[in-house]
Design an enzyme around this catalytic site. Structure first.
Site, PDB file in Angstrom:
ATOM      1  NE  ARG A 112     -46.028 -33.011  87.440  1.00 59.37           N
ATOM      2  CZ  ARG A 112     -44.819 -33.874  86.849  1.00 59.37           C
ATOM      3  NH1 ARG A 112     -44.630 -34.953  87.360  1.00 59.37           N
ATOM      4  NH2 ARG A 112     -44.330 -32.824  86.425  1.00 59.37           N
ATOM      5  CG  HIS A 137     -39.324 -34.583  92.218  1.00 58.77           C
ATOM      6  ND1 HIS A 137     -39.241 -35.740  92.266  1.00 58.77           N
ATOM      7  CD2 HIS A 137     -39.325 -34.362  90.730  1.00 58.77           C
ATOM      8  CE1 HIS A 137     -39.741 -36.274  90.751  1.00 58.77           C
ATOM      9  NE2 HIS A 137     -39.175 -35.603  90.099  1.00 58.77           N
ATOM     10  CG  HIS A 206     -34.691 -36.504  89.252  1.00 58.07           C
ATOM     11  ND1 HIS A 206     -34.469 -35.699  88.517  1.00 58.07           N
ATOM     12  CD2 HIS A 206     -36.070 -36.081  89.792  1.00 58.07           C
ATOM     13  CE1 HIS A 206     -35.590 -35.386  86.988  1.00 58.07           C
ATOM     14  NE2 HIS A 206     -36.337 -35.652  88.388  1.00 58.07           N
ATOM     15  CB  SER A 207     -28.760 -39.591  88.330  1.00 57.88           C
ATOM     16  OG  SER A 207     -28.507 -39.371  88.911  1.00 57.88           O
ATOM     17  CG  ASP A 276     -42.288 -35.966  83.064  1.00 55.54           C
ATOM     18  OD1 ASP A 276     -42.309 -36.396  83.671  1.00 55.54           O
ATOM     19  OD2 ASP A 276     -42.481 -34.992  83.529  1.00 55.54           O
ATOM     20  CD  GLU A 341     -37.423 -39.406  87.451  1.00 56.03           C
ATOM     21  OE1 GLU A 341     -38.586 -38.473  88.711  1.00 56.03           O
ATOM     22  OE2 GLU A 341     -37.871 -38.556  86.373  1.00 56.03           O
TER      23      GLU A 341
END
Ligand code: GLA
Length: 376
Positions: A112, A137, A206-207, A276, A341
């Protein structure tokens, strides 16, 4: 004369060695085939990288890791990433607004940027917002939603994209290259970029990993080599604090099941609806080192994440709610996968005390992350 002759021989030997080295290095079979078209008719290719028991498929749309097959401790193969069977699935899921970003390359700025705005060299830039008040993103037209130019390379594929000055609100013509290679269980991602105007850049992948290939990841055991993390506010923007993980549910310095503390009464966990957050890696930024390890006791699969980046976003799939039907129509349930990530910290352009994400003309952004698979 003799000296010159010897030097010549050495030179020939070096050339031969280099040639042998190159062939010896090319272990992985790389093939490509059509993977459908975007609604506007743009063709999308898919590259298959196969090295014995391991196979990765990468789409030119978004540079998406569509599938990643790895063996379990008994040699049984499973696809360990979430995604869709075809390009239509990705296009249908993509809405530019807080998308799932399954497997995609994220750019120009991973995670962000508060209020979609930052100041660089005294000039204010405004980005389109796609996550409440913020830009997530790279915004609604990020690197996950473009078709990259691709060429096969030894053991992999190289993707290239030229993002124009002002595209998605960012300054400078940015030429970005992402090179995926697969050798034995190592999926290596090498990101590079150059610009013609001072800009900010923060690329990642972003897997969504599920080492069991099904179910949820709450029993996966996670290790994060990080003593601090960056707490967030209600919009998931870092407050600016670097907080010690000690005595919090954010301490993964020893292997711990993802689900062990995820429902603890902790303000940061409530704000993230789970994990997160960005962890501050203990390793020296700029040097490739192990950042994380995930172990799935049921399959024996191990994923080690190596990076030279200063941070890692551990996201426990909190926004998955079963509404997305992934491969084979399987609903992606809450915590169906986790993301690791590798990145610079979120919202760095607005935090002068975070490691800088600025890239100036004449400089080269270059970073490496390896997702290394094995079994135990
Ligand atoms: C990142 C973000 C999450 C979420 C996912 C994509 O991990 O930090 O909040 O937006 O991407 O759904």
């Amino acid at each position: 004369m003799r000296v010159r002759e010897a030097a010549k021989r050495i030179a020939i030997g070096a050339v031969l060695l280099a040639a042998v080295g190159m062939t010896a290095e090319a272990k992985t079979k790389v093939t490509s085939q059509p993977f459908g078209k975007l609604p506007a008719g743009t063709p999308v290719e898919i590259y298959t990288l196969s090295d014995g028991a391991y196979e990765a498929r990468i789409a030119t749309y978004g540079g998406i890791v569509v599938s990643l097959k790895t063996p379990d401790r008994n040699g049984k193969s499973a696809d360990v990433v979430l995604g869709f069977d075809d390009v239509d699935g990705y296009v249908a899921n993509f809405n530019g607004l807080s998308d799932a970003y399954f497997g995609a390359i994220i750019g120009r700025y991973a995670n962000r940027i508060a209020h979609g705005s930052f100041t660089l060299d005294g000039q204010k830039y405004s980005l389109p917002k796609n996550n409440g008040e913020n830009t997530l993103h790279g915004g609604p037209h990020g690197f996950n939603n473009i078709v990259w130019k691709a060429k096969p390379v030894v053991n992999g594929v190289e993707l290239r994209y030229r993002s124009k000055d002002g595209e998605a609100g960012f300054p400078g013509n940015l030429t970005a290259t992402v090179r995926y290679t697969l050798v034995k269980g190592d999926l290596r991602i090498e990101y590079s970029a150059t610009t013609d105007k001072t800009t900010v850049v923060n690329l990642t992948n972003h897997s969504y990993f599920n080492l069991a290939g099904q179910g949820d990841i709450l029993k996966h055991e996670l290790t994060l080599h990080a003593s601090r993390f960056t707490p967030v506010d209600a919009g998931l923007i870092p407050t600016g604090q670097w907080k010690a993980v000690e005595s919090t549910p954010f301490d993964f310095r020893k292997p711990t099941a993802v689900g062990a503390r995820i429902n603890s009464d902790d303000t940061q966990l409530h704000l993230g609806r789970g994990y997160d957050h960005n962890w501050v890696l203990d390793s020296k930024s700029g040097q490739l080192a192990e950042a994380a390890e995930v172990y799935d006791p049921s399959s024996g699969r191990v994923l080690k994440v190596l990076t030279d980046q200063p941070g890692i976003q551990f996201y426990s799939g909190n926004f998955l709610d079963g509404s997305i039907k992934g491969k084979g129509g399987t609903p992606d349930v809450l915590h169906a996968a986790l993301c690791l990530e590798t990145q610079h910290f979120p919202d760095s352009p607005n935090h002068p005390d975070f490691p800088s994400t600025e890239l100036k003309p004449g400089e080269r952004y270059h970073t490496v992350t390896i997702y290394s698979f094995s079994t135990r």
